[in-house]
Design a protein around this motif. Structure first.
Motif, PDB file in Angstrom:
ATOM      1  N   SER A   7       0.881  -1.163   0.000  1.00  0.00           N
ATOM      2  CA  SER A   7       0.000   0.000   0.000  1.00  0.00           C
ATOM      3  C   SER A   7       0.918   1.211   0.000  1.00  0.00           C
ATOM      4  O   SER A   7       1.884   1.264   0.773  1.00  0.00           O
ATOM      5  CB  SER A   7      -0.873  -0.005   1.255  1.00  0.00           C
ATOM      6  OG  SER A   7      -1.568   1.212   1.354  1.00  0.00           O
ATOM      7  N   ILE A   8       0.620   2.167  -0.855  1.00  0.00           N
ATOM      8  CA  ILE A   8       1.448   3.369  -0.964  1.00  0.00           C
ATOM      9  C   ILE A   8       0.582   4.574  -0.605  1.00  0.00           C
ATOM     10  O   ILE A   8      -0.446   4.809  -1.240  1.00  0.00           O
ATOM     11  CB  ILE A   8       2.027   3.518  -2.378  1.00  0.00           C
ATOM     12  CG1 ILE A   8       2.828   2.263  -2.738  1.00  0.00           C
ATOM     13  CG2 ILE A   8       2.884   4.770  -2.481  1.00  0.00           C
ATOM     14  CD1 ILE A   8       3.219   2.157  -4.187  1.00  0.00           C
ATOM     15  N   LEU A  14      -3.689  -1.322  -4.509  1.00  0.00           N
ATOM     16  CA  LEU A  14      -2.550  -2.086  -4.022  1.00  0.00           C
ATOM     17  C   LEU A  14      -1.556  -2.284  -5.146  1.00  0.00           C
ATOM     18  O   LEU A  14      -1.916  -2.244  -6.330  1.00  0.00           O
ATOM     19  CB  LEU A  14      -3.012  -3.454  -3.505  1.00  0.00           C
ATOM     20  CG  LEU A  14      -3.891  -3.447  -2.275  1.00  0.00           C
ATOM     21  CD1 LEU A  14      -4.399  -4.849  -1.980  1.00  0.00           C
ATOM     22  CD2 LEU A  14      -3.145  -2.882  -1.072  1.00  0.00           C
ATOM     23  N   TYR A  15      -0.310  -2.546  -4.776  1.00  0.00           N
ATOM     24  CA  TYR A  15       0.774  -2.687  -5.739  1.00  0.00           C
ATOM     25  C   TYR A  15       1.604  -3.915  -5.418  1.00  0.00           C
ATOM     26  O   TYR A  15       1.783  -4.267  -4.261  1.00  0.00           O
ATOM     27  CB  TYR A  15       1.666  -1.438  -5.710  1.00  0.00           C
ATOM     28  CG  TYR A  15       0.909  -0.201  -6.108  1.00  0.00           C
ATOM     29  CD1 TYR A  15       0.915   0.239  -7.422  1.00  0.00           C
ATOM     30  CD2 TYR A  15       0.134   0.492  -5.185  1.00  0.00           C
ATOM     31  CE1 TYR A  15       0.186   1.353  -7.804  1.00  0.00           C
ATOM     32  CE2 TYR A  15      -0.592   1.603  -5.555  1.00  0.00           C
ATOM     33  CZ  TYR A  15      -0.570   2.030  -6.862  1.00  0.00           C
ATOM     34  OH  TYR A  15      -1.305   3.120  -7.236  1.00  0.00           O
ATOM     35  N   LYS A  16       2.112  -4.529  -6.467  1.00  0.00           N
ATOM     36  CA  LYS A  16       2.998  -5.686  -6.324  1.00  0.00           C
ATOM     37  C   LYS A  16       4.428  -5.206  -6.539  1.00  0.00           C
ATOM     38  O   LYS A  16       4.715  -4.505  -7.521  1.00  0.00           O
ATOM     39  CB  LYS A  16       2.623  -6.731  -7.369  1.00  0.00           C
ATOM     40  CG  LYS A  16       3.469  -7.969  -7.345  1.00  0.00           C
ATOM     41  CD  LYS A  16       2.938  -8.940  -8.380  1.00  0.00           C
ATOM     42  CE  LYS A  16       3.934  -9.995  -8.730  1.00  0.00           C
ATOM     43  NZ  LYS A  16       3.446 -10.863  -9.796  1.00  0.00           N
ATOM     44  N   SER A  29       0.692  -1.882 -10.409  1.00  0.00           N
ATOM     45  CA  SER A  29      -0.646  -1.725  -9.870  1.00  0.00           C
ATOM     46  C   SER A  29      -1.434  -3.015 -10.067  1.00  0.00           C
ATOM     47  O   SER A  29      -1.446  -3.582 -11.161  1.00  0.00           O
ATOM     48  CB  SER A  29      -1.367  -0.574 -10.573  1.00  0.00           C
ATOM     49  OG  SER A  29      -2.727  -0.564 -10.215  1.00  0.00           O
ATOM     50  N   LEU A  30      -2.104  -3.465  -9.018  1.00  0.00           N
ATOM     51  CA  LEU A  30      -2.958  -4.643  -9.146  1.00  0.00           C
ATOM     52  C   LEU A  30      -4.265  -4.293  -9.835  1.00  0.00           C
ATOM     53  O   LEU A  30      -4.982  -5.176 -10.285  1.00  0.00           O
ATOM     54  CB  LEU A  30      -3.241  -5.257  -7.779  1.00  0.00           C
ATOM     55  CG  LEU A  30      -2.052  -5.899  -7.072  1.00  0.00           C
ATOM     56  CD1 LEU A  30      -2.468  -6.464  -5.726  1.00  0.00           C
ATOM     57  CD2 LEU A  30      -1.417  -6.979  -7.928  1.00  0.00           C
ATOM     58  N   ILE A  31      -4.573  -3.010  -9.928  1.00  0.00           N
ATOM     59  CA  ILE A  31      -5.818  -2.587 -10.559  1.00  0.00           C
ATOM     60  C   ILE A  31      -5.685  -2.535 -12.078  1.00  0.00           C
ATOM     61  O   ILE A  31      -6.475  -3.113 -12.804  1.00  0.00           O
ATOM     62  CB  ILE A  31      -6.277  -1.223 -10.007  1.00  0.00           C
ATOM     63  CG1 ILE A  31      -6.629  -1.368  -8.525  1.00  0.00           C
ATOM     64  CG2 ILE A  31      -7.475  -0.679 -10.793  1.00  0.00           C
ATOM     65  CD1 ILE A  31      -6.933  -0.076  -7.817  1.00  0.00           C
ATOM     66  N   ASP A  32      -4.653  -1.836 -12.570  1.00  0.00           N
ATOM     67  CA  ASP A  32      -4.539  -1.671 -14.023  1.00  0.00           C
ATOM     68  C   ASP A  32      -3.265  -2.262 -14.629  1.00  0.00           C
ATOM     69  O   ASP A  32      -3.068  -2.202 -15.835  1.00  0.00           O
ATOM     70  CB  ASP A  32      -4.676  -0.203 -14.419  1.00  0.00           C
ATOM     71  CG  ASP A  32      -3.594   0.683 -13.814  1.00  0.00           C
ATOM     72  OD1 ASP A  32      -2.581   0.166 -13.310  1.00  0.00           O
ATOM     73  OD2 ASP A  32      -3.781   1.921 -13.852  1.00  0.00           O
ATOM     74  N   ALA A  46       4.013  -2.880   3.471  1.00  0.00           N
ATOM     75  CA  ALA A  46       3.670  -4.226   3.002  1.00  0.00           C
ATOM     76  C   ALA A  46       2.452  -4.697   3.796  1.00  0.00           C
ATOM     77  O   ALA A  46       2.350  -4.458   4.999  1.00  0.00           O
ATOM     78  CB  ALA A  46       4.834  -5.177   3.215  1.00  0.00           C
ATOM     79  N   LEU A  47       1.526  -5.371   3.120  1.00  0.00           N
ATOM     80  CA  LEU A  47       0.321  -5.835   3.811  1.00  0.00           C
ATOM     81  C   LEU A  47       0.645  -6.810   4.940  1.00  0.00           C
ATOM     82  O   LEU A  47      -0.103  -6.922   5.897  1.00  0.00           O
ATOM     83  CB  LEU A  47      -0.660  -6.472   2.828  1.00  0.00           C
ATOM     84  CG  LEU A  47      -1.312  -5.532   1.816  1.00  0.00           C
ATOM     85  CD1 LEU A  47      -2.481  -6.232   1.135  1.00  0.00           C
ATOM     86  CD2 LEU A  47      -1.761  -4.233   2.416  1.00  0.00           C
TER      87      LEU A  47
END
Length: 148
Positions: A7-8, A14-16, A29-32, A46-47
């Protein structure tokens, strides 16, 4: 897997983690699916390091996510950012009845649900234990090659 999911602050979703160096990280980005640089002055979490306040201390986010997954039968949560605080807290009471009512806010519950839905949508396994870090695996691989 949650050690590589980030998480930023100031960025949605969320991001990998893709790669790191001294001055920045490259994340996706996990979204796009877009890759972007994230610099060391930005706040990154980090989660695996996130937890929720309960009356008995903190509970790791991973445990809360497992409880949501069990309640929702591995499906996305139907609540969203437009849901009322009453709906959000009713949901949280079902999942985590011992949450600290003074320390957990509606925005925290919205973020929790958003993160859960992203992880479920992308098929990211947050239930299995992370046994080795990537560095340890690389070191073992290098040792095995030197033994040959």
């Amino acid at each position: 897997m949650l050690t590589k999911i980030l998480s930023i602050t100031g960025r949605p979703g969320l991001y990998k983690l893709i790669s790191t160096n001294q001055n920045m990280n490259i994340v996706e980005s996990l979204i796009d699916g877009k890759r972007i640089p994230v610099y060391m002055h930005e706040k990154i979490v980090a989660l695996s390091d996130v937890s929720m306040y309960t009356n008995d201390g903190d509970i790791p986010l991973k445990e809360v996510l497992k409880k949501i997954k069990e309640k929702e039968n591995s499906k996305p949560v139907l609540l969203n950012s437009k849901s009322s605080s009453k709906e959000l807290f009713s949901f949280l009471i079902e999942v985590l009845p011992e949450y600290n009512k003074e320390s957990v806010y509606a925005s925290d519950v919205k973020k929790l649900i958003s993160w859960y839905n992203i992880l479920i949508e992308k098929g990211i396994d947050f239930e299995t234990e992370e046994s080795k870090t990537e560095e340890n695996e690389l070191e073992e691989h290098a040792e095995n090659e030197s033994e040959l």
